[in-house]
Write an enzyme that holds these catalytic residues in place. Structure first.
Site: not given
Ligand code: AP5
Length: 228
Positions: A13, A88, A127, A160, A171
């Site tokens: 996204k 969300r 990531r 992160r 998550r």
């Protein structure tokens, strides 16, 4: 062009919102980025959100709703916007409807990035982000020129905190429970279009442009970047 990008963590996204907002000159509104900036600046909001975000849980609805309402009322959202990571929850979706009604800026489209679990895990675990400017990289897909160093600002690349294995699981559970009902919600409003989040960036970008053409979103006010 007024879009919502919907999809699980790691669906791409943020990556695509960044590309599209540049291509079409519209605002990129990411609640995750806004909260991370607040955290970096150690504002009361950032400090309050820190523990919640690190556990992979959702920040309370009223907090993010207020952030988004303020941002969408600003001048840069008048030309259009791409919402990334908001709404969300059903409560956030209903409040977005009300805000956009007040501002007379109806949504053009909701793009649902349907993404498979192995791809999500690969994307999130690989990531890396720049600790200074926030630019995104990936250990396999988007490597920086010099290992561990941001191409844009020379900052150090870090993982992160919520991309650690134990938090990724949380998550995903939160996404299933809180966010997947929005697929139905926007389908009923006839705003939802599904695309494959598993595709590589260029392939998905091409599919997204096809969707925009089909939906008549590349009208006179919005240039087709492939023909510009
Ligand atoms: P947020 O930052 O929004 O995290 P997220 O939704 O979990 O999404 P991600 O940023 O992990 O994934 P993405 O889909 O943007 O993927 P990306 O493009 O980066 O939220 C963080 C936290 O803030 C939440 O957990 C919550 O606590 C809080 N929060 C935020 N919004 C909230 C809200 N509305 N309500 C309540 N709380 C909220 O890509 C991932 C990786 O894959 C990158 O390395 C990228 O380079 C790579 N990649 C991306 N696309 C591709 C592709 N097509 N091919 C190959 N690699 C790709």
């Amino acid at each position: 062009m007024r879009l919502v990008l919907l999809g699980p963590p790691g669906a791409g996204k943020g990556t695509h919102a960044q590309v599209l907002s540049k291509e079409f000159g519209v605002a990129h509104v990411s609640t995750g980025d806004m909260l991370r900036e607040a955290l970096k600046a150690a504002t009361p909001l950032g400090l309050k959100a820190k523990a919640t975000m690190e556990k992979g849980l959702l920040v309370p609805d009223d907090v993010v709703i207020a952030l988004v309402r303020e941002r969408l009322s600003g001048p840069d959202a008048k030309k259009g916007f791409i919402l990334d990571g908001f709404p969300r929850t059903p409560e956030q979706a209903r409040s977005l409807d009300a805000t956009l009604r007040d501002l007379d800026m109806p949504l053009s489209l909701v793009l649902y990035f349907k993404t498979s679990l192995p791809v999500i895990i690969r994307r999130l675990s690989g990531r890396r982000v720049c600790g200074a400017c926030g630019k995104n990289y990936h250990l396999l897909n988007f490597k920086p020129k010099a290992e561990g160093i941001c191409d844009a600002c020379g900052g150090k690349l870090v993982q992160r905190p919520d991309d650690r294995e134990e938090t990724i699981e949380n998550r995903l559970k939160v996404y299933e429970a809180e966010t997947t009902p929005l697929i139905d919600y926007y389908q009923k409003l006839k705003l939802l279009t599904q695309v494959s989040g598993d595709l590589e960036v260029r392939e998905l970008n091409r599919d997204l442009l096809d969707v925009f053409r089909r939906k008549g979103l590349l009208g006179p006010g919005v240039k087709d970047p492939q023909r510009a």
